[in-house]
Design a protein around this motif. Structure first.
Motif, short mmCIF file in Angstrom:
data_model
loop_
_atom_site.label_atom_id
_atom_site.label_comp_id
_atom_site.label_asym_id
_atom_site.label_seq_id
_atom_site.Cartn_x
_atom_site.Cartn_y
_atom_site.Cartn_z
N ALA A 1 4.03 -6.74 5.40
CA ALA A 1 3.39 -5.62 4.70
C ALA A 1 4.47 -4.74 4.11
CB ALA A 1 2.51 -4.81 5.65
N LEU A 2 4.10 -4.00 3.07
CA LEU A 2 5.06 -3.14 2.37
C LEU A 2 4.43 -1.80 2.04
CD1 LEU A 2 7.89 -3.03 0.88
CD2 LEU A 2 6.60 -3.58 -1.19
N LEU A 3 5.05 -0.74 2.55
CA LEU A 3 4.66 0.61 2.16
C LEU A 3 5.54 1.02 0.98
CD1 LEU A 3 3.14 3.35 2.89
CD2 LEU A 3 5.20 3.92 4.19
N VAL A 4 4.94 1.46 -0.11
CA VAL A 4 5.73 1.78 -1.29
C VAL A 4 5.53 3.23 -1.71
CG1 VAL A 4 3.90 0.83 -2.79
CG2 VAL A 4 6.19 1.13 -3.69
N LYS A 5 6.63 3.88 -2.04
CA LYS A 5 6.54 5.27 -2.52
C LYS A 5 5.78 5.29 -3.85
CE LYS A 5 8.56 9.45 -3.99
NZ LYS A 5 7.36 9.91 -4.67
N THR A 6 4.75 6.10 -3.90
CA THR A 6 3.85 6.15 -5.05
C THR A 6 3.73 7.58 -5.53
OG1 THR A 6 2.64 4.27 -4.14
CG2 THR A 6 1.48 5.60 -5.76
N THR A 7 3.68 7.74 -6.82
CA THR A 7 3.54 9.09 -7.39
C THR A 7 2.26 9.14 -8.22
OG1 THR A 7 5.94 9.22 -7.50
CG2 THR A 7 4.73 10.87 -8.72
N PRO B 1 -4.27 13.27 -1.11
CA PRO B 1 -5.14 12.22 -1.63
C PRO B 1 -5.78 11.39 -0.50
CG PRO B 1 -2.95 12.09 -2.58
CD PRO B 1 -2.89 13.09 -1.49
N SER B 2 -7.06 11.47 -0.38
CA SER B 2 -7.81 10.64 0.57
C SER B 2 -9.28 10.77 0.24
CB SER B 2 -7.57 11.07 2.02
OG SER B 2 -8.21 12.29 2.27
N MET B 3 -10.05 9.81 0.70
CA MET B 3 -11.49 9.84 0.44
C MET B 3 -12.13 11.04 1.14
SD MET B 3 -12.30 7.33 -1.54
CE MET B 3 -13.99 6.79 -1.24
N ALA B 4 -11.72 11.28 2.39
CA ALA B 4 -12.33 12.39 3.13
C ALA B 4 -12.07 13.71 2.42
CB ALA B 4 -11.78 12.42 4.55
N ALA B 5 -10.82 13.90 1.97
CA ALA B 5 -10.46 15.15 1.30
C ALA B 5 -11.18 15.26 -0.04
CB ALA B 5 -8.95 15.23 1.11
N ALA B 6 -11.37 14.12 -0.72
CA ALA B 6 -12.07 14.14 -2.01
C ALA B 6 -13.54 14.54 -1.83
CB ALA B 6 -11.97 12.77 -2.68
N PHE C 1 0.84 -1.20 0.00
CA PHE C 1 0.00 0.00 0.00
C PHE C 1 0.88 1.25 0.00
CE2 PHE C 1 0.71 -1.56 4.29
CZ PHE C 1 1.13 -0.44 4.98
N HIS C 2 0.26 2.39 -0.28
CA HIS C 2 1.02 3.64 -0.38
C HIS C 2 0.76 4.57 0.80
CE1 HIS C 2 -2.91 5.06 -1.47
NE2 HIS C 2 -2.47 6.30 -1.37
N CYS C 3 -0.30 4.28 1.58
CA CYS C 3 -0.75 5.24 2.59
C CYS C 3 -0.99 4.53 3.91
CB CYS C 3 -2.04 5.91 2.10
SG CYS C 3 -2.95 6.79 3.38
N PRO C 4 -0.15 4.79 4.92
CA PRO C 4 -0.34 4.10 6.20
C PRO C 4 -1.63 4.51 6.90
CG PRO C 4 1.42 5.74 6.36
CD PRO C 4 1.03 5.66 4.92
N PHE C 5 -2.10 5.72 6.67
CA PHE C 5 -3.35 6.14 7.31
C PHE C 5 -4.54 5.35 6.74
CE2 PHE C 5 -0.43 9.70 7.63
CZ PHE C 5 -0.43 9.88 9.00
#
Ligand SMILES: Cc1cc2nc3c(=O)[nH]c(=O)nc-3n(C[C@H](O)[C@H](O)[C@H](O)COP(=O)(O)OP(=O)(O)OC[C@H]3O[C@@H](n4cnc5c(N)ncnc54)[C@H](O)[C@@H]3O)c2cc1C
Length: 310
Positions: A228-234, A286-291, A136-140
């Motif tokens: 688990a893997l956090l990956v830098k995403t652009t 980028p997040s659902m709440a912000a969208a 995933f790209h977002c720990p939150f």
């Protein structure tokens, strides 16, 4: 979904994700005729649940979008249409004409761009099938679900160091994986002080059962057990639509987005009558709440502009 030749609308919304549907809901509640055009590729569809959206925490994304569409369809002035906008142009009278990829055309007096973004990350074997789950790209968004597992962070340089230190909130067994690139002494010291391990070996892929992750596999034949893997995403624009319409895009941002549509606090792009919301715009992380929030602003701003007749 439906959609035919419907003449001049008050607004066309491109995208029926959290941002586009939020904008549309605001517009139709202001009794504005609104056409929502959607290609059906919301970014988080791969994920099992939405993390961190109040009222919908851990709800499957497809269920959230179906509920949003049902809420919209309760209003008489909305039309939801499945399709892809291939091109858009602002006419001399200020209205907008969009052309679908199948050649259909639609017009409106205003337009909200909410097309989301392309999330790109390093393409190593074993990542795509676990994307949105154990990769995933977002720990939150997804950190809670994998709490306390040994975790990897796949990123280089300062971004990797920052991501790895931040991830300590979810686990005390974090390893920064640089896939062959070397860190500076200063970065190494920061990791050591923070209790984060470092592995700079080139990676050949990731392994594990189904959507779960078991290990990172290195070119030297070794492996590291990680759950688990956090990956830098652009994030990149999905098309040239915003640019075609005259909107300005940002320069690359090292942390997350390149090419975000520049907007002001009310989601205005600078092109009269054209608004942008959600991941595609600069106004939000980028997040659902912000969208949802920025979509609401875009819908309200467009409705106010329409009421004022300019
Ligand atoms: C794997 C993954 C998991 C995530 N998990 C979470 C999470 O748990 N919690 C959280 O808060 N955030 C999460 N996010 C981020 C979140 O999904 C986005 O911030 C959010 O979806 C942005 O909403 P949006 O409406 O801007 O774009 P999207 O949801 O991407 O929707 C845009 C829509 O517009 C359509 N579209 C694009 N171009 C066109 C076109 N030319 N014509 C017609 N339609 C078009 C697309 O097909 C899509 O349906 C996740 C992201 C990813 C990638």
């Amino acid at each position: 979904m439906q959609g035919n030749d419907i003449g001049m609308r008050d607004c066309i919304v491109v995208g029926a994700g959290a941002a586009g549907m939020s904008a549309a809901l605001t517009l139709v509640r202001a009794r504005r005729s609104t056409l929502v055009i959607d290609a059906g590729q919301q970014s988080n569809l791969a994920a099992a649940g939405i993390g961190g959206l109040l009222g919908h925490d851990r709800r499957p994304p497809a269920e959230f979008y179906a509920a949003g569409r049902a809420e919209l369809m309760a209003y008489p002035s909305v039309e939801l249409c499945r399709g892809e906008v291939a091109h858009g142009v602002q006419e001399d009278d200020g209205s907008f004409t969009v052309t679908f990829s199948d050649g259909r055309r639609e017009r409106a007096r205003s337009m909200v761009l909410a097309p989301g973004m392309n999330y790109r990350y390093p393409q190593l074997p074993g990542m795509n099938e676990r994307w949105g789950h154990s990769v995933f790209h977002c720990p939150f968004c997804h950190g809670w679900e994998v709490s306390d597992r040994p975790m990897g962070v796949l990123a280089e340089g300062a971004v990797g160091v920052h991501g790895a230190l931040n991830l300590r909130a979810w686990s005390d067994r974090i390893t920064l994986l640089t896939n062959g690139s070397e860190l500076t002494d200063q970065h190494r010291e920061q990791l050591a002080v923070g209790g984060v391990s470092l592995d700079e070996r080139p990676i050949t892929g990731f392994d594990g059962p189904g959507a779960e992750l078991r290990s990172a596999v290195f070119a030297d034949g070794g492996e590291l057990l990680i759950g688990a893997l956090l990956v830098k995403t652009t994030l990149y624009q999905r098309s040239t639509l915003a640019r075609d319409l005259g909107a300005s895009l940002t320069e690359p941002d090292e942390m997350l987005s390149v090419e975000a549509i520049k907007v002001d606090a009310m989601t205005r792009t600078g092109v009269p009558g054209l608004y942008a919301a959600g991941d595609a715009a600069t106004s939000v992380p980028p997040s659902m709440a912000a969208a949802v929030a920025s979509g609401y602003l875009a819908g309200a701003a467009a409705a106010v502009q329409l009421a004022a007749g300019y």
